[in-house]
Design an enzyme around this catalytic site. Structure first.
Site, short mmCIF file in Angstrom:
data_model
loop_
_atom_site.label_atom_id
_atom_site.label_comp_id
_atom_site.label_asym_id
_atom_site.label_seq_id
_atom_site.Cartn_x
_atom_site.Cartn_y
_atom_site.Cartn_z
N ILE A 163 -0.51 -0.17 -8.24
CA ILE A 163 -0.42 -1.48 -7.57
C ILE A 163 -0.02 -2.55 -8.62
O ILE A 163 -0.16 -3.74 -8.37
CB ILE A 163 -1.72 -1.88 -6.84
CG1 ILE A 163 -2.96 -1.66 -7.72
CG2 ILE A 163 -1.88 -1.10 -5.55
CD1 ILE A 163 -3.25 -2.70 -8.69
N HIS A 187 5.78 -3.05 -1.80
CA HIS A 187 5.26 -4.13 -2.67
C HIS A 187 4.61 -5.25 -1.83
O HIS A 187 5.13 -6.36 -1.76
CB HIS A 187 6.37 -4.72 -3.57
CG HIS A 187 5.81 -5.47 -4.75
ND1 HIS A 187 6.50 -5.62 -5.93
CD2 HIS A 187 4.64 -6.14 -4.92
CE1 HIS A 187 5.78 -6.33 -6.78
NE2 HIS A 187 4.64 -6.67 -6.18
N ARG A 210 3.14 -2.70 -11.53
CA ARG A 210 4.59 -2.86 -11.47
C ARG A 210 5.23 -1.48 -11.58
O ARG A 210 4.71 -0.61 -12.28
CB ARG A 210 5.10 -3.72 -12.65
CG ARG A 210 4.78 -5.20 -12.51
CD ARG A 210 5.64 -5.85 -11.43
NE ARG A 210 5.40 -7.28 -11.33
CZ ARG A 210 4.49 -7.84 -10.53
NH1 ARG A 210 3.74 -7.09 -9.74
NH2 ARG A 210 4.35 -9.14 -10.49
N GLU A 258 13.03 -1.95 -7.27
CA GLU A 258 12.78 -2.42 -5.90
C GLU A 258 13.97 -3.20 -5.38
O GLU A 258 14.58 -3.95 -6.14
CB GLU A 258 11.53 -3.31 -5.90
CG GLU A 258 10.28 -2.52 -6.22
CD GLU A 258 9.04 -3.40 -6.39
OE1 GLU A 258 9.10 -4.60 -6.09
OE2 GLU A 258 8.03 -2.86 -6.82
N ASP A 279 2.72 1.10 -4.48
CA ASP A 279 3.13 -0.17 -3.85
C ASP A 279 4.34 -0.75 -4.57
O ASP A 279 4.96 -1.69 -4.07
CB ASP A 279 1.96 -1.17 -3.91
CG ASP A 279 2.25 -2.46 -3.16
OD1 ASP A 279 2.89 -2.38 -2.07
OD2 ASP A 279 1.88 -3.55 -3.63
N LEU A 305 -8.57 -3.42 -17.14
CA LEU A 305 -9.76 -3.90 -16.43
C LEU A 305 -9.79 -5.44 -16.45
O LEU A 305 -10.72 -6.06 -16.96
CB LEU A 305 -11.03 -3.32 -17.06
CG LEU A 305 -12.26 -3.31 -16.16
CD1 LEU A 305 -12.09 -2.34 -15.00
CD2 LEU A 305 -13.52 -2.93 -16.96
N GLY A 306 -8.73 -6.01 -15.87
CA GLY A 306 -8.68 -7.47 -15.70
C GLY A 306 -9.32 -7.82 -14.37
O GLY A 306 -10.18 -7.09 -13.87
N ARG A 307 -8.87 -8.94 -13.79
CA ARG A 307 -9.45 -9.37 -12.50
C ARG A 307 -9.27 -8.30 -11.43
O ARG A 307 -10.22 -7.94 -10.73
CB ARG A 307 -8.77 -10.65 -12.02
CG ARG A 307 -8.94 -11.85 -12.90
CD ARG A 307 -8.09 -12.95 -12.31
NE ARG A 307 -8.14 -14.18 -13.06
CZ ARG A 307 -7.27 -14.53 -13.99
NH1 ARG A 307 -6.27 -13.71 -14.30
NH2 ARG A 307 -7.37 -15.68 -14.63
N ILE A 308 -8.04 -7.81 -11.30
CA ILE A 308 -7.75 -6.85 -10.22
C ILE A 308 -8.41 -5.50 -10.52
O ILE A 308 -9.04 -4.90 -9.64
CB ILE A 308 -6.23 -6.72 -9.99
CG1 ILE A 308 -5.68 -8.05 -9.45
CG2 ILE A 308 -5.90 -5.57 -9.05
CD1 ILE A 308 -4.18 -8.13 -9.36
N ARG A 324 -6.77 -2.65 -23.79
CA ARG A 324 -6.53 -2.90 -25.22
C ARG A 324 -7.84 -2.93 -25.99
O ARG A 324 -7.92 -2.50 -27.12
CB ARG A 324 -5.79 -4.24 -25.40
CG ARG A 324 -4.29 -4.07 -25.43
CD ARG A 324 -3.63 -5.39 -25.49
NE ARG A 324 -4.15 -6.26 -24.42
CZ ARG A 324 -3.70 -7.48 -24.15
NH1 ARG A 324 -2.74 -7.99 -24.85
NH2 ARG A 324 -4.21 -8.19 -23.16
#
Ligand SMILES: O=CC(=O)O
Length: 315
Positions: A232, A281, A234, A263, A258, A154-157, A177
């Site tokens: 979305i 991606h 890695r 890749e 994505d 639950l960071g910015r994105i 965490r």
């Protein structure tokens, strides 16, 4: 600053390349057919003081070691997994990335992938194009509004995705965490518990040693045959072999991806599955955001070489 050597590791956004060319002495690593060492010998590696990398090629230990006068790595990405941060720290090399400016786009795509999988948008588009609608109705899809959404990181994105999903009337829970004091969402300290409790699981954390293959067989089985996995983050967050077999065996309901482990390689088996939506991606790949990311890279470099604080420092 025109004399300052900046090394770009691979082709990125054309506008970024133009800006780097305008302001610095730009070297392009992909213009060399030989090894990095050979390239740097011919292009005077010791004149290079900055590296601009991205999600494909960042700055690994070998590249850092071959640039004796490297001062800063300014990444055209928010993700830092292609940069040897420990080496940079050890050598006093500054690192900057491009957070915030891409948050909305990546969160938008996460929602797009959910809708794509549940409402079968890609499959129904093909259905119309190939004229099948004239023969029969498309059939039913699955509702998104009101579903339970679990977010890994639950960071910015992750937070931006949560806000969007809230607008769809979804209940939100998350794994990270530590519990976030600002978030009014249910916190799970165990990812299996999160996967068990939600219908849609979204991977939105940074890739680190701890989060590599965080989505393993156990998590996929906890999500279950009706569950949807959205990635979305890695590719390496997900054990791709396990993901493929779960989809083939019907142990997972669907996936919106994505990113992939190798890749631009995408597991062949996924290509034939109707319950999977695949993107190359492109989370932050809009004109607006790519320009903003490029501007941020340039601003970080200019700040560094004018002895000013970096705008978005990592180290
Ligand atoms: O994947 C995209 C990024 O890290 O910016």
């Amino acid at each position: 600053m025109k004399s300052i050597g900046v090394l770009m590791t691979c082709p990125m956004h054309k506008y970024l390349e133009q800006q780097l060319e305008t302001h610095f002495n730009l070297f392009k690593l992909w213009h060399c057919n030989s090894s990095i060492t050979e390239f740097l010998k011919t292009h005077q590696g010791n004149t290079i003081r900055a590296v601009v990398g991205d999600t494909n090629i960042g700055a690994d230990a070998e590249l850092i070691a071959s640039l004796p006068n490297l001062e800063i790595v300014a990444s055209y990405s928010v993700g830092l997994d292609k940069i040897d941060l420990r080496k940079c720290e050890e050598k006093g090399i500054r690192v900057a990335n491009t957070p915030d400016v891409l948050t909305d786009d990546v969160a938008d795509l996460a929602i797009g992938l959910i809708l794509g999988v549940l409402r079968r948008i890609c499959a129904s588009d093909v259905y119309v194009r190939i004229g099948k609608w004239k023969d029969a109705d498309f059939g039913l899809a699955t509702k998104f509004s009101g579903k339970s959404v679990g977010i890994v990181g639950l960071g910015r994105i992750g937070t931006a995705i949560a806000k969007r999903a809230e607008a769809f009337g979804c209940s939100i829970s998350y794994f990270s965490r530590s519990q976030k004091p600002f978030a009014n969402y249910k916190f799970y300290s165990d990812i299996i518990d999160l996967a068990t409790s939600c219908q849609i699981l979204i991977v939105a954390c940074a890739l680190t040693d701890e989060t590599r293959h965080i989505i393993n067989r156990e998590v996929i089985d906890a999500l279950g045959p009706k569950g949807i996995l959205i990635n979305i983050g890695r590719g390496a967050h997900v054990d791709e072999t396990e993901l493929v077999s779960a989809l083939l065996e019907g142990r997972l309901g669907g996936a919106g991806l994505d990113v992939y482990e190798n890749e631009p390689e995408v597991p062949e088996e996924l290509l034939g599955l109707g319950n999977v939506v695949l993107q190359p991606h492109v989370g932050s790949d809009t004109v607006e955001t790519s320009d903003a990311m490029a501007d941020l890279v340039i601003s970080n470099l200019k700040a560094h070489f004018s002895n000013k604080p970096l705008l978005t420092p990592v180290i």
